[in-house]
Design a protein around this motif. Structure first.
Motif, short mmCIF file in Angstrom:
data_model
loop_
_atom_site.label_atom_id
_atom_site.label_comp_id
_atom_site.label_asym_id
_atom_site.label_seq_id
_atom_site.Cartn_x
_atom_site.Cartn_y
_atom_site.Cartn_z
N ALA A 27 29.25 47.87 63.04
CA ALA A 27 30.19 47.11 62.22
C ALA A 27 30.23 47.71 60.82
CB ALA A 27 29.79 45.64 62.15
N VAL A 28 31.36 47.58 60.18
CA VAL A 28 31.53 48.01 58.79
C VAL A 28 31.69 46.75 57.94
CG1 VAL A 28 32.96 49.29 57.16
CG2 VAL A 28 32.63 50.17 59.48
N LEU A 29 30.79 46.58 56.99
CA LEU A 29 30.82 45.42 56.09
C LEU A 29 31.34 45.88 54.73
CD1 LEU A 29 27.24 44.11 56.94
CD2 LEU A 29 29.38 43.45 58.02
N ILE A 30 32.26 45.12 54.15
CA ILE A 30 32.84 45.49 52.86
C ILE A 30 32.62 44.35 51.88
CG2 ILE A 30 34.92 46.15 51.62
CD1 ILE A 30 36.03 47.37 54.09
N ALA A 31 32.07 44.68 50.72
CA ALA A 31 31.83 43.70 49.67
C ALA A 31 32.45 44.19 48.38
CB ALA A 31 30.33 43.47 49.48
N GLY A 32 32.97 43.26 47.61
CA GLY A 32 33.56 43.60 46.33
C GLY A 32 34.36 42.41 45.82
N GLY A 88 37.88 49.63 67.29
CA GLY A 88 36.81 50.62 67.38
C GLY A 88 35.50 50.13 66.81
N SER A 89 35.52 49.59 65.62
CA SER A 89 34.36 48.97 64.98
C SER A 89 34.88 47.82 64.14
CB SER A 89 33.61 49.96 64.10
OG SER A 89 32.90 50.91 64.86
N PRO A 90 34.26 46.64 64.24
CA PRO A 90 34.72 45.52 63.42
C PRO A 90 34.58 45.83 61.94
CG PRO A 90 33.22 44.78 65.14
CD PRO A 90 33.16 46.27 65.13
N VAL A 91 35.60 45.50 61.16
CA VAL A 91 35.54 45.62 59.71
C VAL A 91 35.49 44.21 59.15
CG1 VAL A 91 36.70 46.43 57.62
CG2 VAL A 91 36.78 47.81 59.71
N VAL A 92 34.40 43.86 58.51
CA VAL A 92 34.16 42.49 58.06
C VAL A 92 34.04 42.46 56.55
CG1 VAL A 92 32.63 40.49 58.22
CG2 VAL A 92 32.90 42.01 60.20
N ARG A 93 34.87 41.67 55.90
CA ARG A 93 34.74 41.50 54.45
C ARG A 93 33.71 40.41 54.18
NH1 ARG A 93 37.19 38.03 50.33
NH2 ARG A 93 36.76 38.99 48.32
N LEU A 94 32.77 40.71 53.30
CA LEU A 94 31.78 39.73 52.87
C LEU A 94 32.36 38.97 51.69
CD1 LEU A 94 28.50 41.87 53.03
CD2 LEU A 94 29.56 40.47 54.83
N ALA A 95 32.82 37.76 51.93
CA ALA A 95 33.42 36.97 50.86
C ALA A 95 32.35 36.45 49.91
CB ALA A 95 34.20 35.79 51.45
N ARG A 141 28.23 35.87 44.14
CA ARG A 141 27.07 36.14 44.98
C ARG A 141 27.53 36.65 46.35
NH1 ARG A 141 25.40 35.56 40.70
NH2 ARG A 141 23.73 34.24 39.90
N TRP A 142 26.85 37.72 46.81
CA TRP A 142 27.12 38.25 48.14
C TRP A 142 25.82 38.26 48.94
CZ3 TRP A 142 29.59 40.10 43.87
CH2 TRP A 142 30.99 40.22 43.92
N GLU A 143 25.93 38.02 50.25
CA GLU A 143 24.79 38.06 51.14
C GLU A 143 25.16 38.78 52.43
OE1 GLU A 143 21.66 37.10 50.89
OE2 GLU A 143 21.78 36.18 48.89
N LEU A 144 24.24 39.56 52.97
CA LEU A 144 24.46 40.16 54.27
C LEU A 144 24.35 39.11 55.36
CD1 LEU A 144 22.37 43.49 54.17
CD2 LEU A 144 24.86 43.27 54.11
N SER A 157 24.34 44.78 43.16
CA SER A 157 23.14 45.63 43.10
C SER A 157 22.06 45.08 44.01
CB SER A 157 22.63 45.70 41.66
OG SER A 157 23.58 46.33 40.80
N LEU A 158 21.89 43.75 44.02
CA LEU A 158 20.91 43.12 44.91
C LEU A 158 21.31 43.31 46.37
CD1 LEU A 158 20.23 39.79 42.97
CD2 LEU A 158 18.74 41.80 43.13
N LEU A 159 22.63 43.29 46.63
CA LEU A 159 23.11 43.48 48.00
C LEU A 159 22.77 44.88 48.50
CD1 LEU A 159 24.84 42.12 50.28
CD2 LEU A 159 26.80 43.35 49.31
#
Length: 375
Positions: A55-60, A79-86, A98-101, A124-126
């Motif tokens: 999986a591809v995780l995107i944060a921003g 092909g591979s899930p693309v998941v945005r980390l809200a 705040r972002w968390e895996l 940075s913590l992520l």
């Protein structure tokens, strides 16, 4: 109210453009080339991936990361899930987000961080959390920021964001074309390298060329009657846009257009994909927003009263695959309810080129609508 006379006054547009939006749209092609060069210099082309990530995780933060995740997900397909980390938090500020895996993220996953800021402590913590979980980390952000240091500490890949000197003059709008292409381009190059999407260097160069062509066609010196972006902005002056899209990548362009209208021009818009849009928005076209809903509107004194708000369909479409298209049905539904329709269809080219054209024209339209309405 839209000042249509301003649309054909380049000097007036430049004076009203305090956020440098027109300049960002015009320089989108150059930004793509610079961002692609930064990706090469950072070593993207030298990567030797072991295979596709699970999986591809995107944060921003903000719209730029949302649009990037949406577009990459459309291009990647199943092909591979693309998941945005809200993010969560009490305010849309760098220190508050705040972002968390997710709990399942691990060594077979890829974390992408895309931000025009780079000072967000949680990002940075992520990066550190991803390193401890075994995730690969890639970030695109301004150089010299805390995030750049955090990614280096996480043994990740950092790509400096392609910026311009004037980016520091005014706060960057998240929907700004310059921000979007500066964040997206290195990630396209990266996902091409790992085999998730097809975006080789020659394809990115064609994207830059197409963006340059649109900048010439839609620039402030081109009159409204021959400028598709100014024409669309004028057509949406007193309308609620119903953005109907056809084609996978057109959906991403439509959602970006609606977000740009909201952030840049302060205008609401509704988005739906064909053919479901016909059912989803059918009641809107039959209700008080329909052009035929107020038969006395034709006789209203435009000087004394503002015009009534009516829906207008904006059809964004890729070239249909196999000749199957819902566009004729969409036109019939709109015209059957006396609703005007605007259509944008890109010229022939690769998937990235046609997508870039749809995004560029609608970006220019959102900017013109913002400037001419004083947003």
């Amino acid at each position: 109210m839209l000042d249509e006379s301003l649309l054909d006054t380049p000097e007036g547009l430049a004076e009203a453009d305090h956020r440098g939006l027109l300049r960002g749209a015009a320089e989108a092609g150059a930004r793509v080339r610079t961002a692609a060069r930064h990706a090469t210099e950072a070593g993207v082309g030298e990567l030797k991936p072991d295979g596709r990530p699970r999986a591809v995780l995107i944060a921003g933060p903000g719209a730029a990361a949302t649009h990037t995740a949406d577009l990459l997900g459309s291009l990647a397909g199943p092909g591979s899930p693309v998941v945005r980390l809200a993010p969560t938090g009490v305010a849309p500020a760098a220190g508050a987000l705040r972002w968390e895996l997710p709990g399942w993220a691990g060594s077979v996953d890829l974390l992408l961080i895309a931000t025009p800021d780079g000072t967000e402590p949680s990002l940075s913590l992520l990066a550190d959390q991803a390193y401890r979980r075994g995730c690969s980390v890639v970030a695109v952000a301004p150089p010299g920021t805390p995030l750049a240091e955090a990614v280096a500490g996480a043994h990740g890949l950092f790509v400096p964001m392609a910026t311009a000197p004037y980016d520091q003059e005014e706060p960057l709008a998240a929907s700004s074309p310059g921000v979007f292409w500066a964040l997206l381009t290195p990630l396209l190059a990266l996902l091409d390298r790992i085999g998730l999407i097809a975006a080789p260097p020659d394809a990115l160069e064609k994207v830059a060329d197409r963006l340059d062509q649109i900048a010439e066609r839609c620039g402030p010196a081109i009159a409204t009657y021959s400028n598709p972006a100014k024409t669309l902005a004028a057509e949406l002056a007193d309308a609620l846009p119903l953005v109907w899209t056809e084609g996978t990548s057109a959906g991403s362009a439509g959602r970006r257009f609606a977000a740009a209208l909201a952030e840049l021009a302060g205008r609401p818009a509704l988005v739906a994909e064909l053919p479901e849009a016909l059912a989803a928005h059918g009641a809107l076209l039959a209700g008080p927003l329909a052009a035929s809903a107020d038969p006395d509107d034709f006789f209203r004194d435009r000087v004394e009263e503002p015009p009534a708000l009516h829906a207008r369909v904006v059809l964004l479409r890729d070239r249909p695959i196999g000749g199957l298209t819902a566009a004729p049905a969409a036109r019939d539904v709109a015209l059957g309810h006396d609703t005007a329709i605007s259509e944008l269809e890109p010229e022939e080219g690769g998937e990235l080129e046609t997508l870039a054209e749809l995004i560029a024209v609608t970006d220019f339209a959102a900017v013109y609508l913002a400037l001419a309405s004083g947003a």
